[in-house]
Structure formats: structure tokens, C-alpha cells
Write a protein that holds these residues in place. Sequence first.
Motif, PDB file in Angstrom:
ATOM      1  N   ASN A  68       2.190  -4.130  -1.774  1.00 11.81           N
ATOM      2  CA  ASN A  68       1.110  -3.307  -1.236  1.00 11.81           C
ATOM      3  C   ASN A  68       1.422  -2.824   0.174  1.00 11.81           C
ATOM      4  O   ASN A  68       1.080  -1.694   0.550  1.00 11.81           O
ATOM      5  N   GLN A  69       2.073  -3.671   0.969  1.00 16.69           N
ATOM      6  CA  GLN A  69       2.415  -3.285   2.335  1.00 16.69           C
ATOM      7  C   GLN A  69       3.411  -2.133   2.336  1.00 16.69           C
ATOM      8  O   GLN A  69       3.256  -1.156   3.077  1.00 16.69           O
ATOM      9  N   THR A  70       4.434  -2.234   1.485  1.00 13.54           N
ATOM     10  CA  THR A  70       5.424  -1.162   1.392  1.00 13.54           C
ATOM     11  C   THR A  70       4.782   0.120   0.889  1.00 13.54           C
ATOM     12  O   THR A  70       5.060   1.222   1.389  1.00 13.54           O
ATOM     13  N   LEU A  71       3.902  -0.017  -0.111  1.00 14.10           N
ATOM     14  CA  LEU A  71       3.198   1.151  -0.630  1.00 14.10           C
ATOM     15  C   LEU A  71       2.375   1.827   0.457  1.00 14.10           C
ATOM     16  O   LEU A  71       2.352   3.058   0.556  1.00 14.10           O
ATOM     17  N   GLY A  72       1.683   1.035   1.275  1.00 14.42           N
ATOM     18  CA  GLY A  72       0.867   1.593   2.342  1.00 14.42           C
ATOM     19  C   GLY A  72       1.685   2.436   3.299  1.00 14.42           C
ATOM     20  O   GLY A  72       1.296   3.555   3.661  1.00 14.42           O
TER      21      GLY A  72
END
Length: 336
Positions: A68-72
Motif C-alpha cells: 500500500n505504501q508503494t502504491l500510494g
Amino acid sequence: MKDKDIHLVSRESVILFASMLKEVDSDIYGLLRQATIPNDIDTETDYRFLPESSLKNTLDLLAGKLSNQTLGWLFLRACKEKYIPRFVNKLSGCSTVKHAIERFCQQLNHESTGAKTSLQYAGETWWFVREKNGVDEAWFKYAEMFSVIFMCELIRAVTNDKWRPERVGIQSPCIDEFAKLPSMELAQFFLERPMTAVEINEATLSLPVSASRQKGVLKNARIEQQLDSLSFTQQFTLAITPYLSMGKLPIKIAAEILRMNVRTLQRKLAAENIIYKQFIEDLVFKEVSKRIIETDDAITQIAIRYGYSDGAHFTRSFKRIYGVSPLQYRKQNLDK
């Protein structure tokens, strides 16, 4: 918000999300196939829209491969570098931030039928609102994450970074992923709202638009299509046209591409007196006839492009519809 039978999105929007797949794997064509995005998406093509299902599939792929962090951070970069500049270029002439956001909401209606954006006054303040169905589906959370980032970055862009998000309402039930989104650390989130909403006070809305037109990003000069008035057959035509290179596209494959039940697709087409097999053939040969006239591509090359491995079979099918062979058809139309 009226629920459309087949939600459509602009080709430009699909290109944006397709580019994110490069962060997952160098085998971009394999990922495009999984996402049901045509391989020619990033080339010169005639189609302007794709089914929204292609974006849902892409979000499912991204979420399955990236944290999720990378996606953000990927969403933020895509918004800043590509998506926001494209829309800002269409907001020239807007005098205030309020005017710019209202213009954006109108513009989005010409690019997507799956979501509605608007400015709404509630609780003695203004909200930049996105209404979208599907909160219980897996892709929805990631679509909402992207939307929150985009909405906030759009406001930042038209205020020259003089605004910061403070209160954000989300439809999703999980706060952790949203609280950790980049540039959203100071925002207060409210869960399980009926719509996604970013607060923007009246003083900010009254500010003059600071964003300027950026070089290298061209404004789409094509006539905007009124998507809300389309019949189901017109929706289906726009959604399935990018896949006509598959030739005799079986209805089962078409239904899978559109994330629809086969019987539902048959029923909706039958309600408008459409026989699927005949309709697809007509669409294919409409594209074929255009390519025969407008290009100097070899007939065998065109046949292969539209799913015919047998040139003789292609010629027989073409002659049955147009009464002449493909070569005769080209000569007749070039002589006019």
C-alpha cells in the motif's frame, strides 16, 4: 448518480494506469493481457474509450504485487507528473479555484461514466465530492486511494500549493491505508461515508487560479461526447471497439472483458434488437473497411490484424458483406 450498464473511461486514463504496471514487471504485455488492456493502448489508435473493467483489473494487479505504501507513492507520482497537468491544461480561463473545480467536474463527465464529481455545500462548509459505487469490491479501496490523492493534488495545483487537506471523508472502512498516504499525514479521515469528500473552505474557493498551462501536454481538441445520453448498444460499441482485433470475439470473452454475466449481456443487447454475432462482425468490418481505404496496409496484414489467419476466408467474408473483394473495394474508393 445514475448507474450505467457499461461504465466507460477515457483511453488517456487507461494509459496512465497501464504505465504503472511497468513498476510491477518488465513483461508489460503479459500484465496488459491480464488487465484486459489492448496491447496497442499506447500507439496511434482510433478508439477513445475503454470499459472501466480494464481499470479495475489493473488496480487488482497493482494491489496484488505492490505494498500500500508503494502504491500510494506511485499514485502521487502519476498524479503530479501526468494526470494533474493534463487536466490543468483544460482549466485555462477559470478565474477562481471554485470555477476551476466546477470545470473539472464537467470535464470528467466527458471522460468517465463510472463516477460523478461535484462541489457540494454541507455542514457549513464546501466539499469536493466523488460519488462511486462498488465499495464492497476489492478494487474499490485502491481506486478511492488514488481519487483522494488526485483530488487533493488538483486543489494544490490550482492554488499554487497554498492549500492543505484537513478533513477527508472516505467510503472505505479502513483508515490505516489512507492515513499513511503520502502528503496526507495531517488530514483527519472520516470512515464509511456515502461518498468520498475533501473539505475546501470558501476562502480557498475564492482564490484566483494560480496554475498555468504546462508545455508538452496537449489539450484534447476533439469534440466531447455526451456519455450520459448513450444507449446500451452505444456504450457496448465504445467499450468493445478496442478489442475488435480479436476478430470473431466470442460473447463469453466479451462478457469477461466487461465483467458481465453472459446472459446479462445477451439480454441487454436483445432488448435493443441486437444479435451479438452479427453485430460484432459488422463492427469488425466497419473498422476493416476504414483501414482498407485510409491506409496502404497489405490486405493480408489487415486480415491478420482483425483475427483472420486465412486470407481466403477473410476475402470471402468481406465480399459477402460489401459485394466486392477487399482489393476491389480499395480501388473503387480511391478512384472517387
